[in-house]
Design a protein around this motif. Structure first.
Motif: not given
Length: 135
Positions: A2-3, A5-6, A25, A27-28, A31, A86
């Motif tokens: 997540y870091t 991706s941010l 992902s 999961d991403l 989110v 995403n």
């Protein structure tokens, strides 16, 4: 993940990265869907009842997904959908949050014009003097 991706989304905002830099992902995607729904609902909720704001947010996300799929599928890029979606959702979250202050200023005046049929008609006819926004 997540870091990273941010960081990629921030680079996307600066036009320094592309959707392909995001990890593939599921999961991403979950989110991003939740973040996109919450941010769009918060933005639309300033001027609309919560159920309407949520419906508008979900409709916007669905339209975005269908448009993205419709652009990628004919070109044989189905495998790029998740990363592209995403990226769009991540950038949309930042844009929605950036628009909240402006919507908070505009929403009361929009509600006043919508509630008064005569003001709404004058605005449709091009009379912008019916709207008074603090500057």
């Amino acid at each position: 993940m997540y870091t990273h991706s941010l960081a990629v989304i921030l680079k996307l905002l600066l036009l320094r990265a592309g959707p392909e830099d995001l990890p593939f992902s599921r999961d991403l995607t979950r989110v991003m869907f939740v973040l996109g729904t919450v941010s769009a609902t918060a933005l639309m909720g300033i001027g609309a009842p919560l159920p309407v704001a949520l419906l508008m947010a979900l409709a916007g996300i669905a339209a975005n997904a269908l448009f993205t799929w419709g652009v990628l599928e004919p070109r044989g890029l189905r495998n790029r959908f998740q990363q592209t979606f995403n990226a769009q959702m991540g950038i949309g979250v930042f844009f929605a949050l950036a628009m909240v202050p402006a919507f908070m200023v505009i929403a009361p005046e929009m509600a006043r014009v919508i509630a008064d049929a005569e003001l709404a008609q004058r605005l449709r006819e091009g009379d912008a003097t019916v709207v008074h926004l603090p500057l």
